[in-house]
Design an enzyme around this catalytic site. Sequence first.
Site, PDB file in Angstrom:
ATOM      1  N   GLU A 173      22.639   1.137  12.018  1.00 20.74           N
ATOM      2  CA  GLU A 173      21.903   0.584  13.112  1.00 20.74           C
ATOM      3  C   GLU A 173      22.105  -0.958  13.237  1.00 20.74           C
ATOM      4  O   GLU A 173      21.216  -1.801  13.250  1.00 20.74           O
ATOM      5  CB  GLU A 173      20.236   0.799  12.707  1.00 20.74           C
ATOM      6  N   GLU A 296      21.352  12.621  10.875  1.00 13.51           N
ATOM      7  CA  GLU A 296      19.716  12.575  10.535  1.00 13.51           C
ATOM      8  C   GLU A 296      18.801  13.664  11.533  1.00 13.51           C
ATOM      9  O   GLU A 296      17.883  12.969  12.301  1.00 13.51           O
ATOM     10  CB  GLU A 296      19.368  11.045  10.448  1.00 13.51           C
TER      11      GLU A 296
HETATM   12  O1  G3I Z   1       8.117   2.814  -1.812  1.00 10.79           O
HETATM   13  C1  G3I Z   1       6.886   2.631  -1.011  1.00 10.79           C
HETATM   14  C2  G3I Z   1       5.809   2.933  -2.112  1.00 10.79           C
HETATM   15  O2  G3I Z   1       5.878   2.075  -3.251  1.00 10.79           O
HETATM   16  C3  G3I Z   1       4.510   2.752  -1.479  1.00 10.79           C
HETATM   17  O3  G3I Z   1       3.399   3.159  -2.416  1.00 10.79           O
HETATM   18  C4  G3I Z   1       4.229   3.864   0.031  1.00 10.79           C
HETATM   19  C5  G3I Z   1       2.918   3.530   0.731  1.00 10.79           C
HETATM   20  O4  G3I Z   1       3.043   3.882   1.771  1.00 10.79           O
HETATM   21  O5  G3I Z   1       5.378   3.334   0.790  1.00 10.79           O
HETATM   22  C6  G3I Z   1       6.694   3.597   0.172  1.00 10.79           C
HETATM   23  O6  G3I Z   1       7.586   3.241   0.968  1.00 10.79           O
HETATM   24  C7  G3I Z   1       7.759   4.009   2.002  1.00 10.79           C
HETATM   25  C8  G3I Z   1       9.147   4.465   2.088  1.00 10.79           C
HETATM   26  O7  G3I Z   1       9.687   5.124   3.206  1.00 10.79           O
HETATM   27  C9  G3I Z   1       9.712   5.035   0.782  1.00 10.79           C
HETATM   28  O8  G3I Z   1       9.230   6.334   0.661  1.00 10.79           O
HETATM   29  C10 G3I Z   1       7.232   3.398   3.619  1.00 10.79           C
HETATM   30  O9  G3I Z   1       6.121   3.032   3.574  1.00 10.79           O
HETATM   31  C11 G3I Z   1       8.075   4.342   4.478  1.00 10.79           C
HETATM   32  O10 G3I Z   1       7.834   3.426   5.781  1.00 10.79           O
HETATM   33  C12 G3I Z   1       9.560   4.415   4.345  1.00 10.79           C
HETATM   34  O11 G3I Z   1       9.861   5.341   5.475  1.00 10.79           O
HETATM   35  C13 G3I Z   1      11.143   5.480   5.599  1.00 10.79           C
HETATM   36  C14 G3I Z   1      11.727   4.897   6.923  1.00 10.79           C
HETATM   37  O12 G3I Z   1      13.214   5.254   6.922  1.00 10.79           O
HETATM   38  C15 G3I Z   1      11.643   3.152   6.656  1.00 10.79           C
HETATM   39  O13 G3I Z   1      11.990   2.816   7.642  1.00 10.79           O
HETATM   40  C16 G3I Z   1      11.321   7.160   5.853  1.00 10.79           C
HETATM   41  O14 G3I Z   1      10.631   7.617   4.636  1.00 10.79           O
HETATM   42  C17 G3I Z   1      12.913   7.609   6.048  1.00 10.79           C
HETATM   43  O15 G3I Z   1      12.734   8.955   6.472  1.00 10.79           O
HETATM   44  C18 G3I Z   1      13.296   6.679   7.241  1.00 10.79           C
HETATM   45  O16 G3I Z   1      14.638   7.131   7.574  1.00 10.79           O
HETATM   46  C19 G3I Z   1      15.248   6.300   8.250  1.00 10.79           C
HETATM   47  C20 G3I Z   1      16.908   6.338   7.915  1.00 10.79           C
HETATM   48  O17 G3I Z   1      16.845   5.611   6.914  1.00 10.79           O
HETATM   49  C21 G3I Z   1      17.665   5.598   8.856  1.00 10.79           C
HETATM   50  N1  G3I Z   1      17.574   5.807  10.261  1.00 10.79           N
HETATM   51  C22 G3I Z   1      16.146   6.180  10.732  1.00 10.79           C
HETATM   52  C23 G3I Z   1      15.338   6.971   9.791  1.00 10.79           C
HETATM   53  C24 G3I Z   1      13.951   7.351  10.322  1.00 10.79           C
HETATM   54  O18 G3I Z   1      13.223   6.083  10.463  1.00 10.79           O
END
Ligand code: G3I
Length: 402
Positions: A173, A296
């Site tokens: 991205e 994805e």
């Molecule tokens: O790791 C922390 C944890 O310590 C904390 O307690 C918790 C509280 O909300 O958050 C955790 O982090 C989360 C992380 O995923 C890991 O689980 C974040 O809040 C959450 O925002 C994050 O979201 C991920 C996102 O990327 C980040 O922007 C999604 O799971 C994941 O599916 C998403 O994947 C992305 C691809 O990598 C790239 N393309 C787009 C796609 C969708 O956004």
Amino acid sequence: MFGGHVVAMRSPETIPRSGVRTVVAGIVLTALSACTYDDVSRVGRPDVSRSGLNFGYAVSSSWLANTDYAEIVRRDATIVTPENAMKWDHIHPEPDVYDFSGADEIVAQARANGQTVRGHTLVWHQQLPSWLEDGDWSRDDLIDVLRDHITTVIGHYRDRFPGVVTQWDVVNEAFTSQGLRRDSLWQRVIGDDYIELAFRFAREADPAALLFYNDYYDDSMLGAPGRGGDGPTADGRCDVVPKCVATRNLADRFVRAGVPIDGIGFEGHVFDGRPVDYQAFSSWTLELGLQWALTEVDGPLAASDGSDPAALEAQAAMYESMVDDCLTSPNCDTVVVWGVTDSQSWVTQHTHGALGHAVLYTADFEPKPAAERVLSAIHRAHSTAGALDLGARTRSPTPRDG
Ligand code: G3I
């Protein structure tokens, strides 16, 4: 072939161009809600050696501890992607600390299942640890950090799990929907050549792995047509989508200059429910001698539509068309759905509950119509698989440029 090296891919003339578009245009042949867990079990894991398609899911190590979830992944998938576990904040939380625990669990389970892994992702603007994001970096220092990270992470999987991590999303991205370079730590401090450097470091670290540039082009939340954005057009024209043009120009330059790149990942978050002609949208990759992959895929519904047969059928048709786009393409062999069950898909959280039901299984691990349609599409491909070049699944280990 490009840059003097072999890119293995299926030969175009051996693959029938099926009437996929006719199907997705609305001819509904499958009985709604006829899909049961047993149906999907019978369909079972695709025989990738015959269909030539790697199919699988983005997974998390915590969910793999759930036996229902783990069984779906074991049964359906031939490839998995760590959804978050290989991102910087998870795997490189402190300057001198690499934490491979979560990602290793996923890769070990994949190896035990006889699956391969797409590494995701080595360079992105999100999920960076604060030591990195807030650091006062010079260009040279940040290049050293980037090289160390890529070399260490790829090297870990190359050595500990030989042959399992076969593909890497090297850079994610990097472009805005206007086709400009996205503002990011990497762009600000290193400048335009950070992408090229990352690909070169990755190739040095594992000459056998496939290296992808990965981006989204179709996400209505992030700008699809009809919602003020610029996602792929229905006829699949790249040249009217600025981000696609930017990606194509980057890839074209890399191929001409011998920068090591093997493919383009089209994420495939289809937020407006509209099937996209990915085969047309990605056609330039074949001209450049590159592969493409759907990395994805998901297709969210309105939060209230989770049990609406028409909505579920439309979702199934969308998924089927995307899988067919890859299956009938000479240079695509990988489709990854972004999550396994609706309860853990990122969509609900990131749309604050407005959308959901985005993936193939319900929160109760029941297969939705889309599950049966996707797995059936892969199995249908077996009937033509004899004509495929099975070498297409992996990159030639021929020594590459770097
Ligand atoms: O790791 C922390 C944890 O310590 C904390 O307690 C918790 C509280 O909300 O958050 C955790 O982090 C989360 C992380 O995923 C890991 O689980 C974040 O809040 C959450 O925002 C994050 O979201 C991920 C996102 O990327 C980040 O922007 C999604 O799971 C994941 O599916 C998403 O994947 C992305 C691809 O990598 C790239 N393309 C787009 C796609 C969708 O956004």
